[in-house]
Write a protein that holds these residues in place. Structure first.
Motif, PDB file in Angstrom:
ATOM      1  N   UNK A 232       0.820  -1.208   0.000  1.00 48.86           N
ATOM      2  CA  UNK A 232       0.000   0.000   0.000  1.00 48.86           C
ATOM      3  C   UNK A 232       0.853   1.256   0.000  1.00 48.86           C
ATOM      4  N   UNK A 233       1.991   1.245   0.705  1.00 50.16           N
ATOM      5  CA  UNK A 233       2.794   2.474   0.789  1.00 50.16           C
ATOM      6  C   UNK A 233       3.353   2.878  -0.562  1.00 50.16           C
ATOM      7  N   UNK A 234       3.998   1.937  -1.278  1.00 54.77           N
ATOM      8  CA  UNK A 234       4.547   2.279  -2.595  1.00 54.77           C
ATOM      9  C   UNK A 234       3.436   2.549  -3.606  1.00 54.77           C
ATOM     10  N   UNK A 235       2.309   1.835  -3.452  1.00 55.65           N
ATOM     11  CA  UNK A 235       1.192   2.042  -4.353  1.00 55.65           C
ATOM     12  C   UNK A 235       0.601   3.446  -4.184  1.00 55.65           C
ATOM     13  N   UNK A 236       0.513   3.924  -2.949  1.00 54.63           N
ATOM     14  CA  UNK A 236      -0.002   5.265  -2.683  1.00 54.63           C
ATOM     15  C   UNK A 236       0.901   6.325  -3.301  1.00 54.63           C
ATOM     16  N   UNK A 237       2.217   6.168  -3.141  1.00 51.88           N
ATOM     17  CA  UNK A 237       3.150   7.125  -3.725  1.00 51.88           C
ATOM     18  C   UNK A 237       3.045   7.124  -5.250  1.00 51.88           C
ATOM     19  N   UNK A 238       2.859   5.939  -5.832  1.00 53.28           N
ATOM     20  CA  UNK A 238       2.710   5.853  -7.291  1.00 53.28           C
ATOM     21  C   UNK A 238       1.440   6.568  -7.756  1.00 53.28           C
TER      22      UNK A 238
ATOM     23  N   UNK B 287      -6.053   1.403  -9.560  1.00 52.28           N
ATOM     24  CA  UNK B 287      -5.476   2.636 -10.091  1.00 52.28           C
ATOM     25  C   UNK B 287      -6.501   3.375 -10.944  1.00 52.28           C
ATOM     26  N   UNK B 288      -7.209   2.612 -11.754  1.00 53.39           N
ATOM     27  CA  UNK B 288      -8.253   3.206 -12.596  1.00 53.39           C
ATOM     28  C   UNK B 288      -9.294   3.934 -11.752  1.00 53.39           C
ATOM     29  N   UNK B 289      -9.740   3.334 -10.650  1.00 55.61           N
ATOM     30  CA  UNK B 289     -10.753   3.941  -9.804  1.00 55.61           C
ATOM     31  C   UNK B 289     -10.247   5.221  -9.148  1.00 55.61           C
ATOM     32  N   UNK B 290      -9.051   5.187  -8.589  1.00 56.35           N
ATOM     33  CA  UNK B 290      -8.541   6.357  -7.878  1.00 56.35           C
ATOM     34  C   UNK B 290      -8.188   7.475  -8.856  1.00 56.35           C
ATOM     35  N   UNK B 291      -7.690   7.130 -10.031  1.00 57.80           N
ATOM     36  CA  UNK B 291      -7.425   8.165 -11.033  1.00 57.80           C
ATOM     37  C   UNK B 291      -8.736   8.819 -11.504  1.00 57.80           C
ATOM     38  N   UNK B 292      -9.799   8.016 -11.563  1.00 54.95           N
ATOM     39  CA  UNK B 292     -11.098   8.612 -11.899  1.00 54.95           C
ATOM     40  C   UNK B 292     -11.531   9.626 -10.842  1.00 54.95           C
TER      41      UNK B 292
ATOM     42  N   UNK C 170      -5.133   2.087   6.949  1.00 54.79           N
ATOM     43  CA  UNK C 170      -5.402   0.658   7.085  1.00 54.79           C
ATOM     44  C   UNK C 170      -5.775   0.370   8.528  1.00 54.79           C
ATOM     45  N   UNK C 171      -6.690  -0.581   8.717  1.00 50.97           N
ATOM     46  CA  UNK C 171      -6.989  -1.086  10.054  1.00 50.97           C
ATOM     47  C   UNK C 171      -6.951  -2.605  10.017  1.00 50.97           C
ATOM     48  N   UNK C 172      -7.581  -3.233  10.966  1.00 49.65           N
ATOM     49  CA  UNK C 172      -7.473  -4.700  11.059  1.00 49.65           C
ATOM     50  C   UNK C 172      -8.167  -5.415   9.899  1.00 49.65           C
ATOM     51  N   UNK C 173      -9.177  -4.775   9.337  1.00 43.10           N
ATOM     52  CA  UNK C 173      -9.979  -5.475   8.331  1.00 43.10           C
ATOM     53  C   UNK C 173      -9.962  -4.817   6.950  1.00 43.10           C
ATOM     54  N   UNK C 174      -9.809  -3.495   6.893  1.00 43.79           N
ATOM     55  CA  UNK C 174     -10.001  -2.781   5.636  1.00 43.79           C
ATOM     56  C   UNK C 174      -8.830  -1.869   5.316  1.00 43.79           C
ATOM     57  N   UNK C 175      -8.726  -1.567   4.043  1.00 45.72           N
ATOM     58  CA  UNK C 175      -7.798  -0.536   3.566  1.00 45.72           C
ATOM     59  C   UNK C 175      -8.637   0.611   3.015  1.00 45.72           C
ATOM     60  N   UNK C 176      -8.142   1.841   3.186  1.00 47.15           N
ATOM     61  CA  UNK C 176      -8.884   3.033   2.789  1.00 47.15           C
ATOM     62  C   UNK C 176      -8.018   3.876   1.860  1.00 47.15           C
ATOM     63  N   UNK C 177      -8.567   4.230   0.706  1.00 42.46           N
ATOM     64  CA  UNK C 177      -7.907   5.130  -0.230  1.00 42.46           C
ATOM     65  C   UNK C 177      -8.870   6.288  -0.500  1.00 42.46           C
ATOM     66  N   UNK C 178      -8.403   7.512  -0.306  1.00 42.09           N
ATOM     67  CA  UNK C 178      -9.304   8.641  -0.462  1.00 42.09           C
ATOM     68  C   UNK C 178      -8.706   9.723  -1.336  1.00 42.09           C
TER      69      UNK C 178
END
Length: 497
Positions: free
Chosen positions: A352-358, A389-394, A415-423
């Motif tokens: 997630x960390x490298x993906x977020x920076x990308x 990536x397609x969703x977040x770029x949209x 991130x928490x115990x169950x989910x990841x969050x991208x905003x």
């Protein structure tokens, strides 16, 4: 017919014509009474009378209740104003204290307050009627009346209503204590009959207006019923109104027989044409919307081409990645044009960390904004890298369309115990709460939107589809004038099966 009958018939042609006319008139009126248009109108009028009668009764009751509330509020207001004047203890006209001069207190108050219709201000000093406003009092409020004599014995505040010869009277009595003893009484009384009379006048006006409206509505309903019950004309008019750009209209099927069969056949043909037209339009709109974002990213990075080999390598990798994503867009859209194919995810383990920076690096090339990176989560998620990536770029592209140069757009992950969050959040105009659910529908466009692109409103629906394919969801937090934040919530490990 006999010769005599023939002679009689020929001898009285006017009488025969009159009889024929009478018979036709009888059957004409009978047919008019039993035809569908007349029966529809009869039911329409009957329902209108029932609903109108019920409505008028409810309106009358509501008006009475509002009148009671208004009277009660007026009584309280008059007493409160008198209490304020009494507590101040000074004559506002002369600036001198009232002292024990209760008459001066009453005179000042009555001269400065004008009672409402049906309202009476009464004053009593040492058990004797002093003065009233207005001076013309109804019989139950006369100085020698039983009701007023009963009030003179009050030693504390009293509020209620009394039945009188002029109808119910609401009252509020406030004793005046000077020097430790009750010296006077201030009374506000309201004869409800005046309010009832006004309510009845309003209700009568409503009834008269309603009757006029019912007559006009009945005439209009009669004409409309005739048009509705003309099936052939309806088929012709509806067929003429259908064009190649509006295939949503359908011809109403009425009755049975050749016309109904023709109507059914035409509707089936229109259904096929509408499905084909919608499929073609969706394919064009999806392709145009989805290919515009990666092309913008590639162009932005190529325009910023640097002589530094390391920077060139990074740009090349980004460009190649976007070209791969474009290729998948085209292939997926071609498949979606032929069938609704939902199993389009190719999941892998993503840092997630490298993906977020990308994501942040790609988003910055979309437009000139104040780009910020809110947070970077540390962890892994099982997801489709290119689809996510397609969703977040949209979302980022959507944010650029609703902001101006210099506005802030921020990305982040958690991130928490169950989910990841991208905003993705922005400081744009925000979204009206009434439209926050509708914007996720396909081809939805906000009214009076500041969006500058010519997209078909597919971006957010695609984002939602990608999130749901990952067994996740998209959340929106927005207020008008306070920007918007879209958050993609995904489970760390989607359930299989």
């Amino acid at each position: 017919m006999t010769k005599l009958g023939n002679n009689l018939a020929s001898a009285n042609p006017d009488q025969n014509h009159e009889a024929s006319t009478t018979t036709k008139g009888y059957w004409g009126w009978r047919n008019l009474f039993w035809e569908a248009r007349t029966r529809i109108l009869a039911w329409y009028v009957l329902l209108m009378v029932c609903f109108t009668g019920t409505s008028v009764g409810l309106i009358r009751q509501v008006l009475f209740e509002e009148a009671y509330k208004r009277i009660d509020s007026s009584l309280n207001q008059e007493v409160q104003e008198f209490q304020r004047l009494f507590q101040q203890g000074k004559n506002p006209l002369t600036g001198q204290p009232f002292g024990d001069d209760l008459a001066a207190l009453f005179d000042v108050f009555l001269s400065r307050n004008i009672p409402n219709d049906g309202e009476f201000l009464l004053t009593i000093i040492d058990g004797q009627f002093y003065q009233s406003s207005p001076t013309a009092l109804p019989d139950p409020l006369q100085p020698d009346a039983r009701l007023l004599k009963g009030w003179t014995n009050l030693t504390q505040s009293a509020k209620g209503w009394e039945e009188t010869s002029v109808g119910p009277i609401l009252y509020y009595a406030e004793p005046v204590e000077i020097g430790g003893e009750i010296r006077g009484l201030f009374i506000v009384a309201n004869v409800i009959a005046y309010e009832k009379e006004e309510v009845n006048e309003v209700v009568w006006v409503i009834i008269k207006v309603t009757l006029v409206v019912m007559v006009v509505a009945s005439i209009v309903a009669w004409i409309a019923a005739g048009r509705v019950l003309a099936p052939l004309r309806s088929v012709t008019e509806t067929a003429r109104s259908i064009s190649e750009t509006d295939l949503t209209q359908r011809i109403p099927i009425q009755g049975t027989g050749e016309i109904a069969e023709l109507t059914t056949t035409l509707n089936q043909m229109l259904d096929r044409l509408h499905r084909a037209f919608t499929s073609q339009r969706d394919f064009i709109n999806d392709a145009g919307h989805e290919l515009r974002t990666p092309i913008t990213i590639i162009r932005g990075h190529l325009e910023l081409w640097d002589d530094d080999p390391k920077a060139q390598q990074e740009t090349l990798e980004l460009v190649l990645d976007e070209l791969d994503r474009m290729n998948r867009f085209v292939n997926d859209l071609l498949l979606l044009a032929k069938a609704e194919w939902r199993d389009f995810l190719q999941v892998e383990i993503i840092d997630i960390d490298s993906f977020t920076e990308e994501l942040f690096a790609k988003a910055k090339a979309l437009a000139e904004r104040d780009w910020q990176l809110d947070a970077i989560a540390s962890g892994r998620i099982v997801a489709d890298r290119q689809r996510l990536t397609q969703a977040i770029m949209n979302l980022a592209e959507n944010a650029t369309q609703h902001t101006e140069a210099g506005d802030q757009i921020a990305l982040g992950s958690a991130i928490d115990r169950h989910n990841a969050y991208f905003w993705v959040r922005d400081t744009g105009k925000g979204i009206d709460p009434a439209n926050q659910k509708r914007i996720f529908e396909r081809f939805a466009r906000l009214p009076n939107s500041l969006r500058r692109s010519e997209g078909a409103g597919l971006g957010l629906s695609i984002v939602q589809s990608i999130a749901q394919a990952h067994q996740g969801q998209v959340k929106l937090n927005s207020r008008l004038g306070d920007g918007a934040q879209f958050t993609i919530v995904l489970p760390l490990e989607p359930k299989t099966g």
